[in-house]
Design a protein around this motif. Structure first.
Motif, short mmCIF file in Angstrom:
data_model
loop_
_atom_site.label_atom_id
_atom_site.label_comp_id
_atom_site.label_asym_id
_atom_site.label_seq_id
_atom_site.Cartn_x
_atom_site.Cartn_y
_atom_site.Cartn_z
N ILE A 289 -3.75 -1.46 -5.79
CA ILE A 289 -2.37 -1.06 -5.98
C ILE A 289 -1.45 -2.27 -5.77
N ILE A 290 -0.46 -2.42 -6.61
CA ILE A 290 0.55 -3.46 -6.44
C ILE A 290 1.69 -2.86 -5.61
N VAL A 291 1.89 -3.37 -4.39
CA VAL A 291 2.91 -2.86 -3.49
C VAL A 291 3.92 -3.97 -3.22
N THR A 292 5.20 -3.70 -3.50
CA THR A 292 6.24 -4.72 -3.32
C THR A 292 7.48 -4.12 -2.66
N ASP A 293 8.39 -5.02 -2.28
CA ASP A 293 9.71 -4.58 -1.87
C ASP A 293 10.62 -4.55 -3.10
N GLU A 294 11.92 -4.37 -2.89
CA GLU A 294 12.85 -4.26 -4.03
C GLU A 294 13.03 -5.56 -4.78
N HIS A 295 12.54 -6.67 -4.21
CA HIS A 295 12.64 -7.97 -4.88
C HIS A 295 11.32 -8.40 -5.51
N GLY A 296 10.33 -7.52 -5.48
CA GLY A 296 9.03 -7.84 -6.06
C GLY A 296 8.14 -8.64 -5.14
N GLN A 297 8.48 -8.73 -3.84
CA GLN A 297 7.72 -9.51 -2.88
C GLN A 297 6.83 -8.60 -2.03
N GLN A 298 5.78 -9.19 -1.46
CA GLN A 298 4.91 -8.44 -0.55
C GLN A 298 5.70 -7.95 0.66
N LEU A 299 5.38 -6.77 1.14
CA LEU A 299 6.06 -6.22 2.30
C LEU A 299 5.79 -7.07 3.53
N ALA A 300 6.84 -7.37 4.28
CA ALA A 300 6.69 -8.22 5.46
C ALA A 300 7.68 -7.82 6.54
N ALA A 301 7.88 -6.53 6.73
CA ALA A 301 8.81 -6.05 7.75
C ALA A 301 8.22 -6.24 9.14
N PRO A 302 9.06 -6.40 10.16
CA PRO A 302 8.56 -6.52 11.53
C PRO A 302 7.88 -5.22 11.96
N LEU A 303 6.96 -5.33 12.91
CA LEU A 303 6.25 -4.15 13.39
C LEU A 303 7.09 -3.47 14.47
N ASP A 304 8.01 -2.62 14.02
CA ASP A 304 8.88 -1.90 14.94
C ASP A 304 9.06 -0.47 14.44
N VAL A 305 9.91 0.29 15.13
CA VAL A 305 10.11 1.69 14.75
C VAL A 305 11.50 1.94 14.15
N SER A 306 12.24 0.88 13.86
CA SER A 306 13.62 1.06 13.44
C SER A 306 13.98 0.47 12.09
N THR A 307 13.25 -0.54 11.61
CA THR A 307 13.59 -1.19 10.35
C THR A 307 13.45 -0.22 9.17
N ASN A 308 14.50 -0.10 8.37
CA ASN A 308 14.42 0.72 7.17
C ASN A 308 13.84 -0.10 6.03
N MET A 309 12.90 0.48 5.31
CA MET A 309 12.17 -0.26 4.29
C MET A 309 12.27 0.37 2.91
N THR A 310 12.38 -0.50 1.93
CA THR A 310 12.24 -0.13 0.53
C THR A 310 10.87 -0.56 0.07
N TRP A 311 10.17 0.29 -0.68
CA TRP A 311 8.87 -0.13 -1.21
C TRP A 311 8.62 0.53 -2.57
N ILE A 312 7.84 -0.18 -3.36
CA ILE A 312 7.50 0.29 -4.71
C ILE A 312 6.01 0.07 -4.91
N GLY A 313 5.32 1.06 -5.43
CA GLY A 313 3.89 0.94 -5.68
C GLY A 313 3.57 1.22 -7.14
N TYR A 314 2.69 0.37 -7.69
CA TYR A 314 2.26 0.51 -9.09
C TYR A 314 0.73 0.59 -9.11
N ALA A 315 0.18 1.50 -9.91
CA ALA A 315 -1.26 1.74 -9.90
C ALA A 315 -2.07 0.55 -10.39
#
Length: 339
Positions: A289-315
């Motif tokens: 699966i190709i998983v990216t953020d809204e800019h087409g980059q790999q997800l790299a959010a900090p490991l916390d419980v508060s950061t809001n994330m955008t993500w997109i997945g393509y089969a």
């Protein structure tokens, strides 16, 4: 690399199974009203009575895990910051691992017995304050089935190993190998995929982007025919599973990008996707699966419980090439703060 990763995997899977079994047993003997009682508001999300069940089992087992590994546990429900150190006397900066877990992803669907939920865990070597989703080397996700459902799936991967899966029959105890296979379709036509719009507030705006994407990609629909389908599964781990198993062809969760619209209307920001909801995305990526953020980059959010994330997945790559360019244009047109 994670020390004794395969041994740790076995332990994590045992923890998942203990949580799954206790939650299902509680659902069998408890009323909907009891399970859906609101018990707390933490880290921007609502904690229901059913969540407390999984948290109790989680802490019991992670205390034992602390006898073999030192780690920082990141999980919703562990106080306001969602952090706990094991063993307790260790310096968080010096522990060996960071373990992020969502004991029940998909609480709302499960407590109303509408849809299965998932237990999600990602483990990363401790790289200090910069440790993020891209550092995760071990990931496990286990299905919490509905009371009327006898099968439960588990997917996992470790470092350079491939993705593995297992299907468990909770009536007979039988375990059979599960072989995930993302869709190999070359188009989104006649397939499932959608932009997540679970809650009131900006459904109209998100639906408009979704509709325009389908129109630009597939053209006008013919009379009496449907071009594509959607499935609003309120569970990020479940959405990843649907992609991994070939059920869905694309998913886009854009909720954080709509916050300026809500703010302009004087409305509070809605509930978003957090790092613990996506701590098993390594499984999806390794499955193809190709998983990216809204800019087409790999997800790299900090490991916390508060950061809001955008993500997109393509089969697959073909779906990515069909959807991504148009989606990026539409985001800039409808949600210009993403440019």
């Amino acid at each position: 690399m994670i020390r004794a990763a395969n041994e740790l995997l076995i332990t994590i899977r045992q923890i998942h199974e203990a949580i799954r079994d206790e939650v299902v047993a509680t659902c069998e003997r408890s009323s909907l009203q009891a399970l859906s009682e609101i018990v707390a508001e933490q880290a921007g999300d609502t904690i229901f009575a059913i969540d407390r069940i999984s948290e109790q089992v989680l802490l019991q087992y992670f205390e034992r895990l602390g006898n073999h590994w030192s780690f920082l546990l990141v999980a919703e429900g562990l106080g306001e910051d969602g952090l706990m150190v094991f063993p307790p006397d260790h310096d968080p900066a010096e522990v060996e691992l960071v373990i992020i877990i969502d004991p029940i992803d998909g609480t709302r669907g499960l407590m109303y017995q509408k849809r299965a939920a998932w237990i999600l865990t990602g483990v990363a070597p401790n790289r200090g304050s910069g440790t993020n989703l891209a550092d995760i080397e071990l990931a496990v996700q286990t299905e919490i089935p509905l009371v009327k459902q006898h099968l439960s799936d588990t997917l996992w991967t470790v470092a350079e190993q491939p993705v593995h899966g297992e299907r468990y029959n909770r009536l007979t105890g039988e375990r059979t190998p599960l072989h995930p296979q993302p869709s190999q379709a070359q188009t989104i036509a006649q397939g499932y995929g959608n932009i997540s719009r679970f809650f009131p507030g900006v459904r109209a705006e998100l639906a408009a982007i979704d509709d325009e994407l389908i129109l630009r990609t597939l053209g006008p629909a013919e009379a009496g025919k449907v071009q594509a389908f959607e499935d609003q599964y309120i569970c990020s781990g479940g959405q990843l599973y649907e992609l991994i198993m070939g059920h869905d062809r694309w998913i886009a969760d854009l909720r954080p990008l709509t916050e300026p619209l809500l703010t302009a209307r004087g409305q509070a920001s809605g509930l978003g996707c957090h790092p613990y909801d996506l701590c098993t995305e390594l499984i999806a990526r390794k499955a193809g699966i190709i998983v990216t953020d809204e800019h087409g980059q790999q997800l790299a959010a900090p490991l916390d419980v508060s950061t809001n994330m955008t993500w997109i997945g393509y089969a697959n790559q073909a779906i990515y090439e069909q959807v991504a360019p148009t989606l990026m244009i539409l985001l800039q047109q409808h949600l210009p703060t993403t440019a």
